[in-house]
Scaffold this motif. Sequence first.
Motif, PDB file in Angstrom:
ATOM      1  N   ARG A 180     -21.469  59.059  46.239  1.00 13.00           N
ATOM      2  CA  ARG A 180     -19.993  59.073  46.242  1.00 13.00           C
ATOM      3  C   ARG A 180     -19.082  60.062  46.013  1.00 13.00           C
ATOM      4  O   ARG A 180     -17.985  60.044  46.362  1.00 13.00           O
ATOM      5  N   LEU A 181     -19.744  61.023  45.510  1.00 11.82           N
ATOM      6  CA  LEU A 181     -18.850  62.379  45.142  1.00 11.82           C
ATOM      7  C   LEU A 181     -18.815  63.190  46.261  1.00 11.82           C
ATOM      8  O   LEU A 181     -18.020  64.491  46.101  1.00 11.82           O
ATOM      9  N   LYS A 182     -19.662  63.150  47.327  1.00 12.82           N
ATOM     10  CA  LYS A 182     -19.839  64.330  48.245  1.00 12.82           C
ATOM     11  C   LYS A 182     -18.691  64.201  49.030  1.00 12.82           C
ATOM     12  O   LYS A 182     -17.891  63.200  49.094  1.00 12.82           O
ATOM     13  N   THR A 183     -17.766  65.364  49.197  1.00  9.18           N
ATOM     14  CA  THR A 183     -16.625  65.250  50.072  1.00  9.18           C
ATOM     15  C   THR A 183     -16.515  66.381  51.144  1.00  9.18           C
ATOM     16  O   THR A 183     -17.178  67.668  50.636  1.00  9.18           O
ATOM     17  N   LYS A 199     -18.609  63.703  35.948  1.00  8.35           N
ATOM     18  CA  LYS A 199     -19.223  63.263  37.328  1.00  8.35           C
ATOM     19  C   LYS A 199     -19.853  62.200  37.275  1.00  8.35           C
ATOM     20  O   LYS A 199     -19.811  61.112  38.130  1.00  8.35           O
ATOM     21  N   SER A 200     -20.799  61.736  36.277  1.00  7.33           N
ATOM     22  CA  SER A 200     -21.237  60.478  36.075  1.00  7.33           C
ATOM     23  C   SER A 200     -20.100  59.373  35.705  1.00  7.33           C
ATOM     24  O   SER A 200     -20.308  58.203  36.391  1.00  7.33           O
ATOM     25  N   ASP A 201     -19.115  59.518  34.904  1.00  5.83           N
ATOM     26  CA  ASP A 201     -18.104  58.554  34.810  1.00  5.83           C
ATOM     27  C   ASP A 201     -17.221  58.232  36.186  1.00  5.83           C
ATOM     28  O   ASP A 201     -16.794  57.191  36.296  1.00  5.83           O
ATOM     29  N   LEU A 202     -16.990  59.407  36.606  1.00  2.82           N
ATOM     30  CA  LEU A 202     -16.176  59.154  38.033  1.00  2.82           C
ATOM     31  C   LEU A 202     -16.923  58.473  38.868  1.00  2.82           C
ATOM     32  O   LEU A 202     -16.223  57.544  39.577  1.00  2.82           O
ATOM     33  N   ASN A 203     -18.336  58.573  39.219  1.00  7.67           N
ATOM     34  CA  ASN A 203     -18.998  57.792  40.064  1.00  7.67           C
ATOM     35  C   ASN A 203     -18.875  56.168  39.667  1.00  7.67           C
ATOM     36  O   ASN A 203     -18.696  55.514  40.638  1.00  7.67           O
ATOM     37  N   ARG A 204     -19.151  56.080  38.411  1.00 11.32           N
ATOM     38  CA  ARG A 204     -18.989  54.850  37.803  1.00 11.32           C
ATOM     39  C   ARG A 204     -17.618  54.117  38.198  1.00 11.32           C
ATOM     40  O   ARG A 204     -17.434  52.669  38.618  1.00 11.32           O
ATOM     41  N   LEU A 205     -16.546  54.952  37.720  1.00 10.69           N
ATOM     42  CA  LEU A 205     -15.218  54.364  38.094  1.00 10.69           C
ATOM     43  C   LEU A 205     -14.875  53.979  39.514  1.00 10.69           C
ATOM     44  O   LEU A 205     -14.337  53.013  39.656  1.00 10.69           O
ATOM     45  N   ALA A 250     -10.118  66.261  30.900  1.00  8.86           N
ATOM     46  CA  ALA A 250     -11.312  66.345  29.684  1.00  8.86           C
ATOM     47  C   ALA A 250     -12.473  65.128  29.731  1.00  8.86           C
ATOM     48  O   ALA A 250     -13.228  64.888  28.816  1.00  8.86           O
ATOM     49  N   SER A 251     -12.112  64.188  30.839  1.00  4.73           N
ATOM     50  CA  SER A 251     -13.029  63.215  31.043  1.00  4.73           C
ATOM     51  C   SER A 251     -13.163  62.658  32.534  1.00  4.73           C
ATOM     52  O   SER A 251     -12.303  63.183  33.265  1.00  4.73           O
ATOM     53  N   GLY A 252     -14.002  61.701  32.924  1.00  3.85           N
ATOM     54  CA  GLY A 252     -14.116  61.244  34.152  1.00  3.85           C
ATOM     55  C   GLY A 252     -12.879  60.441  34.313  1.00  3.85           C
ATOM     56  O   GLY A 252     -12.348  60.578  35.694  1.00  3.85           O
ATOM     57  N   LEU A 253     -12.271  59.654  33.638  1.00  8.32           N
ATOM     58  CA  LEU A 253     -11.055  59.160  33.647  1.00  8.32           C
ATOM     59  C   LEU A 253      -9.584  59.865  33.860  1.00  8.32           C
ATOM     60  O   LEU A 253      -9.220  59.728  35.115  1.00  8.32           O
ATOM     61  N   ASP A 254      -9.713  61.045  33.211  1.00  7.49           N
ATOM     62  CA  ASP A 254      -8.813  62.129  33.759  1.00  7.49           C
ATOM     63  C   ASP A 254      -8.816  62.459  34.974  1.00  7.49           C
ATOM     64  O   ASP A 254      -7.832  62.587  35.742  1.00  7.49           O
TER      65      ASP A 254
END
Length: 356
Positions: free
Chosen positions: A44-47, A333-339, A299-303
């Motif tokens: 999901r994070l490949k771009t 990266k992990s949190d961003l993928n989950r979101l 400072a976080s995936g949510l940010d």
Amino acid sequence: MLDFYPLAKPVFHSLDPETAHNLTIKMLSRGLTGKIGRPQRFDRLKTNVFGLTLSNPVGLAAGFDKNADTLCGSLALGFGFVEAGTVTPKPQSGNDKPRLFRLTKDKAVINRFGFNNNGLEYFAGKLSAHKCPNGGIVGANVGANKDATDRTADYETGVRRLYGLSDYFTVNISSPNTPGLRALQSKAALEDLINRVLDVRSEKVAEGLARIPILVKIAPDLTDDDIRDIADITLSTEIDGLIVSNTTIERPQSLKSTSKEEGGGLSGAPLMEPSTTMLRRVYQAISGAKPLIGVGGIASGLDAYCKIKAGASLVQLYSALVYEGPGLVEKIKSDLNRLLREDGFSNISDAVGKDC
């Protein structure tokens, strides 16, 4: 992935901030990343942005690795791309010390380095020599010497000397620590600067070299007129995109740390909200026509996700590493993928600008 920074943090924070920074650079240049394990990869994070293929959208902002000393070590932390610099044509020592301050209570940093760096020849040598085992995208952030009589010529010199050695260029006109530099963001000066830098690229392409993306890094303290002017120039030239934003000269009332009145650029958590607001305004001003990189307070995936939904195709961080350590990159990266998964997005590019 194991992260040993929590154990080392008290030692690093007992040191003068610039001493700790220099020690970190030395460790990374020797392959000591402070963690064990291979970086995670998420489909999901490949771009693909600016014609560059990235394993993920999380980058290391300029200012950390001023002389391109730690390219491979930084990429090994899991970043999708790293940006080295700011480099100026001639070496310069920068401003007097102390010039770096931790605002621990605010999870922020103030710096007034003043483009201290070893100059173009050293920087070019590092770019030429780097061969990272797992590859990775490397950007070169170019600036002007403090004593330059023609600062625009310094940017031309930087791009010309480094052309072909980096994957992209950033023209840094927004540091608050070189007197008069931000004046280059005025419409006439910026238009002249961009056209002259683009002419250098045209010369190189005519010589048979590949077209390399060129970005402009802007300040978070711009007026509506400034944003309109920058948007007009961005849309009317072949500049590839913008980085929003650099450090701020503002001092929010919420700051609690004793060093809050030090001169220089403020970065870290207090910059998250104003820089994201600026990012959204710039994205709307150019109607999403060109990619943006969102920087400031992440400072976080949510940010990171907030920046992306506000219009950023990529994001960069730096200051949060001071407080969270190198393991932060993998957590983001992990949190961003989950979101993204929770919101039903199959790829990071699908979320860009969704809040706009």
